[in-house]
Design a protein around this motif. Structure first.
Motif, short mmCIF file in Angstrom:
data_model
loop_
_atom_site.label_atom_id
_atom_site.label_comp_id
_atom_site.label_asym_id
_atom_site.label_seq_id
_atom_site.Cartn_x
_atom_site.Cartn_y
_atom_site.Cartn_z
N VAL A 1 0.81 -1.23 0.00
CA VAL A 1 0.00 0.00 0.00
C VAL A 1 0.84 1.27 0.00
N GLY A 2 2.16 1.12 -0.02
CA GLY A 2 3.03 2.30 0.17
C GLY A 2 2.60 3.45 -0.73
N GLY B 1 3.93 6.39 0.13
CA GLY B 1 5.01 7.33 0.45
C GLY B 1 5.97 7.39 -0.73
N LEU C 1 9.38 6.65 -0.56
CA LEU C 1 10.68 6.00 -0.47
C LEU C 1 10.64 4.48 -0.35
N ASN C 2 9.66 3.91 0.33
CA ASN C 2 9.77 2.51 0.77
C ASN C 2 8.57 1.66 0.36
N ILE D 1 0.35 -4.21 4.07
CA ILE D 1 -0.65 -4.44 5.11
C ILE D 1 -0.97 -5.94 5.07
N ALA E 1 1.51 -4.14 10.00
CA ALA E 1 2.05 -3.38 8.87
C ALA E 1 3.53 -3.73 8.77
N PRO F 1 3.51 3.64 16.53
CA PRO F 1 3.07 2.24 16.40
C PRO F 1 4.00 1.31 17.18
N MET G 1 5.30 -3.86 12.31
CA MET G 1 4.73 -3.01 13.37
C MET G 1 3.22 -3.11 13.44
N GLU G 2 2.71 -2.48 14.48
CA GLU G 2 1.27 -2.43 14.71
C GLU G 2 0.55 -1.86 13.48
N ILE H 1 -4.03 8.97 7.33
CA ILE H 1 -2.97 9.98 7.27
C ILE H 1 -3.61 11.36 7.54
N MET I 1 -0.61 9.37 11.62
CA MET I 1 -1.84 8.61 11.36
C MET I 1 -2.70 8.74 12.60
N ILE J 1 4.42 8.25 12.67
CA ILE J 1 5.10 7.18 11.94
C ILE J 1 6.31 7.74 11.19
N ASP J 2 7.08 6.88 10.58
CA ASP J 2 8.05 7.21 9.53
C ASP J 2 9.21 8.12 9.95
#
Ligand code: ADP
Ligand code: MG
Length: 426
Positions: free
Chosen positions: A42-43, A45, A47-48, A52, A61, A102, A116-117, A124, A244, A253-254
């Motif tokens: 689902v990214g 963002g 960069l990465n 899910i 996640a 998270p 992570m959670e 967002i 989030m 996050i992030d």
């Protein structure tokens, strides 16, 4: 060169199911068998990879670094070590703030991967603010996050050896810092191939910004501070796309841009994103004035964020003050105590001035640089978008060059109102 690493491979849903199946804690959280897990990448963002994963008992996640910038591709390499710094910062933030990040379930240094959670039904924050959703707990939560992460990693709370160990621990995150140094503090003020803006509407602004000596000196002073002032552990990318939340629960996050830097950079990121959202509302309201109430919520919350942060940071300092800065032995008697309290207030005033400057730099880069905000990008009518952006640019220029005009957060909020009222054309 694209980094390679023994044992590293970018995950796909199939490989990830097998991998997570081998981690007892995660397999138990998901429940059932790996073949029955639902996995989606689902990214959204830049960069990465983010997956899910859902099983019959629960979800997680999974975030994995790629050896390049996802948005751009292999032509822009970026080290996998960013996952190491993200994990280290996330762990430290969790220790200092409890439930404001998270929970981490698993970390794999070789795969550059964090399990992570799953934050659900969180969204967002930027998206929520575009939709006009109010978050009554946000100012309380983000001010706690900032006060605790910044205070407890500073020389006000740490002895010099511990502080220097933190500087050493984060010193290698140079590639991520370099992105900030270039994209925020340099490129918007020169001809750079990656710059973009709403064109042709804002062409004259872009040219003016590249030609403005006062502005280039001001942004370079901020860049020097970013490069040289290892005040505290920063999140490093604390915009509303790194939060989030629901109206009742806030998570940050992030933190892959984390490093030891100037506190005003984190505070400025939050303030900048609130101001950008404030100016963007004219592009989202269905009828003129339709978002008047929301606009005022944005500015009221912006003010609370700083007021609450200042009070919380000062309270931590007064109650703790165990660091090597401002040695207690120098301020023992009543006179010393009173001088120290004056100095605490002066410290927060200086931090506010830094915050205003960094906020301005962050606003400008979102309008004239590479990475834009959907708050503004989603305004389809380009003339309307350009007007919103011009207002933000005009305010940000003055914030950067004349930070003294914004002695308080109230003055800044009033200046935003005034700029919106007075600037009627781009
Ligand atoms: P990047 O560093 O690539 O920007 P982010 O950490 O911002 O990646 O995550 C990208 C997206 O993945 C977020 O915008 C969000 O939609 C989703 N996401 C990230 N972490 C979680 C999580 N713990 N729970 C649910 N969704 C998440
Ligand atoms: Mg990121």
């Amino acid at each position: 060169m694209i980094e390679t690493r023994e044992g590293y491979a970018p995950q796909s849903p199939a490989t990830l199911a097998a991998y997570l199946g081998g981690i007892p804690r995660v397999a138990a959280l998901l429940g059932g068998a790996p073949s029955g897990w639902n996995i989606a990448e689902v990214g959204d963002g830049n960069l990465n990879l983010v997956f899910i994963v859902k099983g019959p008992a629960g979800g997680v996640a999974v975030k994995q670094a790629l050896p390049y910038v996802r948005l751009v591709g292999e032509s822009w390499p970026l080290p996998l070590s960013r996952a190491h710094y993200e994990h280290m910062a996330l762990s430290e933030q969790a220790r200092l703030t409890g439930r404001l990040t998270p929970e981490i379930y698993h970390y794999d240094e070789t795969l550059a991967l964090i399990v992570m959670e799953l934050l659900e039904p969180h969204i967002i924050m930027r998206r929520g603010m575009i939709a006009g959703i109010e978050y009554p707990k946000f100012a309380e939560d983000i001010s706690t996050f900032m006060a605790r992460t910044l205070y407890f990693t500073s020389d006000l709370a740490l002895t010099a050896d511990k502080k220097k160990a933190m500087i050493a621990a984060f010193a290698g995150n140079t590639a991520l810092c370099k992105i900030t140094e270039d994209l925020i503090f340099t490129d918007p003020y020169r001809v750079a191939p990656l710059n973009r803006w709403t064109s042709p509407q804002l062409d004259a602004y872009a040219a003016e910004w590249r030609d403005d000596g006062d502005l280039k000196v001001a942004v370079s002073r901020l860049k020097l501070k970013f490069l040289s002032s290892a005040e505290a552990m920063l999140h490093g990318d604390l915009h509303t796309g790194s939060i989030m939340l629901t109206p009742a629960d806030t998570r940050v996050i992030d933190p892959e841009f984390a490093f030891m830097g100037p506190m005003g950079f984190d505070a400025g990121a939050v303030i900048a994103n609130f101001l950008l959202n404030y100016f963007s509302q004219d592009g989202h309201e269905k009828e003129p004035g339709g978002r008047d109430g929301y606009r005022e919520w944005v500015l009221a919350t912006l003010q609370q964020i700083w007021v609450f942060f200042r009070a919380k940071f000062l309270a931590l300092w007064r109650g703790d003050g165990m660091g090597d800065a401002y040695p207690a032995a120098l301020f023992e008697d009543a006179e010393g105590q009173s001088r120290l309290e004056q100095e605490r207030q002066a410290y927060m005033d200086r931090l506010w001035t830094d915050t205003v400057g960094f906020a301005a730099a962050k606003m400008t880069r979102r309008i004239l640089g590479l990475a834009h905000n959907i708050d503004l990008e989603w305004i389809e009518d380009k003339d309307r978008r350009a007007l919103c952006e011009a207002r933000a640019l005009i305010l940000s220029r003055d914030m950067m060059v004349n930070p003294g005009n914004y002695a308080s957060v109230e003055a800044l909020a009033e200046a935003a109102r005034r700029t919106r009222r007075n600037v009627l054309n781009y």
